[in-house]
Design a protein around this motif. Structure first.
Motif, PDB file in Angstrom:
ATOM      1  N   GLU A   1       6.882   8.934  -4.380  1.00 30.46           N
ATOM      2  CA  GLU A   1       7.565   9.296  -5.620  1.00 30.46           C
ATOM      3  C   GLU A   1       8.798  10.143  -5.338  1.00 30.46           C
ATOM      4  O   GLU A   1       9.811  10.021  -6.039  1.00 30.46           O
ATOM      5  N   ALA A   2       8.734  10.970  -4.304  1.00 31.16           N
ATOM      6  CA  ALA A   2       9.896  11.780  -3.924  1.00 31.16           C
ATOM      7  C   ALA A   2      11.053  10.912  -3.444  1.00 31.16           C
ATOM      8  O   ALA A   2      12.197  11.383  -3.388  1.00 31.16           O
ATOM      9  N   CYS A   3      10.750   9.659  -3.106  1.00 25.32           N
ATOM     10  CA  CYS A   3      11.786   8.721  -2.656  1.00 25.32           C
ATOM     11  C   CYS A   3      12.117   7.695  -3.738  1.00 25.32           C
ATOM     12  O   CYS A   3      12.697   6.642  -3.444  1.00 25.32           O
ATOM     13  N   GLY A   4      11.738   7.991  -4.974  1.00 23.44           N
ATOM     14  CA  GLY A   4      12.109   7.133  -6.087  1.00 23.44           C
ATOM     15  C   GLY A   4      11.130   6.045  -6.439  1.00 23.44           C
ATOM     16  O   GLY A   4      11.385   5.251  -7.354  1.00 23.44           O
ATOM     17  N   CYS A   5       9.985   5.966  -5.733  1.00 24.05           N
ATOM     18  CA  CYS A   5       8.996   4.922  -6.020  1.00 24.05           C
ATOM     19  C   CYS A   5       8.063   5.355  -7.145  1.00 24.05           C
ATOM     20  O   CYS A   5       7.922   6.549  -7.425  1.00 24.05           O
ATOM     21  N   ALA A   6       7.411   4.382  -7.761  1.00 21.68           N
ATOM     22  CA  ALA A   6       6.462   4.657  -8.835  1.00 21.68           C
ATOM     23  C   ALA A   6       5.181   3.870  -8.598  1.00 21.68           C
ATOM     24  O   ALA A   6       5.220   2.710  -8.165  1.00 21.68           O
ATOM     25  N   LEU A   7       4.042   4.490  -8.881  1.00 21.26           N
ATOM     26  CA  LEU A   7       2.751   3.826  -8.724  1.00 21.26           C
ATOM     27  C   LEU A   7       2.542   2.838  -9.857  1.00 21.26           C
ATOM     28  O   LEU A   7       2.636   3.193 -11.033  1.00 21.26           O
ATOM     29  N   GLU A   8       2.250   1.581  -9.499  1.00 19.68           N
ATOM     30  CA  GLU A   8       2.025   0.534 -10.491  1.00 19.68           C
ATOM     31  C   GLU A   8       0.544   0.218 -10.679  1.00 19.68           C
ATOM     32  O   GLU A   8       0.093  -0.053 -11.791  1.00 19.68           O
ATOM     33  N   ALA A   9      -0.215   0.226  -9.594  1.00 15.34           N
ATOM     34  CA  ALA A   9      -1.633  -0.121  -9.666  1.00 15.34           C
ATOM     35  C   ALA A   9      -2.305   0.344  -8.389  1.00 15.34           C
ATOM     36  O   ALA A   9      -1.648   0.648  -7.383  1.00 15.34           O
ATOM     37  N   LEU A  10      -3.628   0.408  -8.439  1.00 15.77           N
ATOM     38  CA  LEU A  10      -4.381   0.735  -7.237  1.00 15.77           C
ATOM     39  C   LEU A  10      -5.713   0.006  -7.260  1.00 15.77           C
ATOM     40  O   LEU A  10      -6.202  -0.406  -8.311  1.00 15.77           O
ATOM     41  N   ASP A  11      -6.284  -0.158  -6.096  1.00 17.24           N
ATOM     42  CA  ASP A  11      -7.577  -0.822  -5.926  1.00 17.24           C
ATOM     43  C   ASP A  11      -8.440   0.078  -5.062  1.00 17.24           C
ATOM     44  O   ASP A  11      -8.131   0.299  -3.889  1.00 17.24           O
ATOM     45  N   ARG A  12      -9.490   0.635  -5.632  1.00 15.86           N
ATOM     46  CA  ARG A  12     -10.416   1.489  -4.878  1.00 15.86           C
ATOM     47  C   ARG A  12     -11.561   0.646  -4.346  1.00 15.86           C
ATOM     48  O   ARG A  12     -12.193  -0.108  -5.099  1.00 15.86           O
ATOM     49  N   ARG A  13     -11.818   0.793  -3.051  1.00 14.07           N
ATOM     50  CA  ARG A  13     -12.915   0.074  -2.394  1.00 14.07           C
ATOM     51  C   ARG A  13     -13.718   1.085  -1.594  1.00 14.07           C
ATOM     52  O   ARG A  13     -13.332   1.439  -0.475  1.00 14.07           O
ATOM     53  N   GLY A  14     -14.811   1.557  -2.208  1.00 14.58           N
ATOM     54  CA  GLY A  14     -15.547   2.627  -1.577  1.00 14.58           C
ATOM     55  C   GLY A  14     -14.672   3.869  -1.507  1.00 14.58           C
ATOM     56  O   GLY A  14     -14.106   4.306  -2.508  1.00 14.58           O
ATOM     57  N   ASP A  15     -14.528   4.418  -0.318  1.00  9.96           N
ATOM     58  CA  ASP A  15     -13.697   5.603  -0.131  1.00  9.96           C
ATOM     59  C   ASP A  15     -12.231   5.259   0.097  1.00  9.96           C
ATOM     60  O   ASP A  15     -11.392   6.153   0.193  1.00  9.96           O
ATOM     61  N   TRP A  16     -11.905   3.970   0.200  1.00  3.40           N
ATOM     62  CA  TRP A  16     -10.555   3.546   0.552  1.00  3.40           C
ATOM     63  C   TRP A  16      -9.783   3.134  -0.691  1.00  3.40           C
ATOM     64  O   TRP A  16     -10.350   2.653  -1.663  1.00  3.40           O
ATOM     65  N   THR A  17      -8.461   3.286  -0.646  1.00  7.21           N
ATOM     66  CA  THR A  17      -7.602   2.937  -1.770  1.00  7.21           C
ATOM     67  C   THR A  17      -6.398   2.135  -1.287  1.00  7.21           C
ATOM     68  O   THR A  17      -5.786   2.492  -0.275  1.00  7.21           O
TER      69      THR A  17
END
Length: 312
Positions: free
Chosen positions: A267-283
């Motif tokens: 985000e500090a570089c201008g990006c934005a989070l669109e979606a995420l997929d959580r799989r157990g402890d991993w994202t």
């Protein structure tokens, strides 16, 4: 039947396994594999080292130094008869399916689904057989982007090449570059490309994105980086700098507890989070680059990546 090779097994933690996977050169004359033995249990992993030579005290000591949590645990040492130990190691790797993709080993051949693609990826000395949640999650994320158009794609930390191969299937007209810091991984990807009849991926050994071949082809409208959280945070300016405006960025290799730090760096570089997929402890993260191309506020110095080992 004669002894052909040897196997040494030690318990380890997930953090130790990640450090081993990320290491450039362990200086141990053995093929080392780490395995999650209890799903989503950070303490219950296993190190297996395969060697053509009977392990001596020096090799055992070097392996034990990689897994301090196993202090006091006696290593299991077993001779392997004249069989292919790689085949043995793959015996338990059942095919995995994500969207239109199926990934399998030689021990478990499978036909592709209707309209889909099967990839043969044998276990070896590179990460990314598809059986880890980060890699399978990236496959699913890419499958969900199939209706979009991408012209210039880069897969950073390609491992076995699987995600680059999936990209080639989804976007047959795109230019695709796959990179890895480990020459062995690039060699594995080259072999896997031949095995899977993938002919149009440019492969290079590169540390990060500062290689001339990478920057010359920039900007990229799809960036994939399935590595580790520390490198992702350190490389955020590099990755943002090679992205087209509004590019799609897929990031993986991070625990959910590390998600906020990785997202904040991008985000500090201008990006934005669109979606995420959580799989157990991993994202697995899907971000978009900014509406204008990012320009780093200071020259990028690869020596600034000393924080890669930071426990985020």
């Amino acid at each position: 039947m004669s002894v052909e090779s040897w196997k040494v097994t030690l318990p380890c933690t997930r953090a130790e396994a990640e450090a081993i996977d990320a290491a450039d050169d362990l200086a141990i004359d053995a093929v080392i594999m780490t395995t999650e033995t209890v799903e989503d249990d950070v303490e219950t992993w296993r190190l297996d080292a395969y060697s053509e030579h009977e392990p001596g005290a020096a090799m055992i000591a070097a392996l034990q130094a990689l897994v301090p949590s196993a202090a006091g645990a006696a290593p299991q040492i077993e001779p392997l008869m004249a069989e292919d130990w790689v085949t043995l190691s793959q015996a338990g790797l059942e095919p995995i399916a994500e969207g239109r993709f199926v990934v399998h080993t030689s021990a478990h051949p499978v036909a592709p689904p209707a309209g889909g693609r099967a990839f043969l990826i044998d276990a070896g000395n590179a990460f990314g057989t598809g059986h880890h949640a980060t890699t399978s999650g990236c496959l699913k994320m890419l499958d969900g982007l199939a209706d979009q158009r991408f012209a210039n794609i880069i897969d950073i930390g390609t491992g076995t090449g699987l995600l680059a191969f999936a990209s080639a299937h989804l976007w047959p007209d795109a230019r695709i570059m796959a990179t890895d810091i480990d020459p062995a991984a690039v060699h594995v990807t080259q072999e896997n490309a031949v095995t899977n009849d993938i002919a149009r991926i440019d492969l290079i050994v590169a540390d990060g994105t500062l290689d001339d071949a990478i920057t010359a082809r920039a900007p990229y409208d799809l960036i994939i980086a399935n590595i580790l959280a520390g490198p992702l945070v350190s490389m955020a300016p590099e990755l943002a700098a090679i992205a087209t405006p509004d590019a799609t960025v897929i990031l993986a290799g991070l625990l959910d507890t590390q998600r906020d730090a990785v997202v904040a760096a991008f985000e500090a570089c201008g990006c934005a989070l669109e979606a995420l997929d959580r799989r157990g402890d991993w994202t697995i993260l899907h971000l978009s680059a900014g509406a204008t191309r990012y320009v780093p506020i200071a020259p990028i110095d690869p020596r600034g990546r000393d924080g890669w080992a930071l426990d985020l």
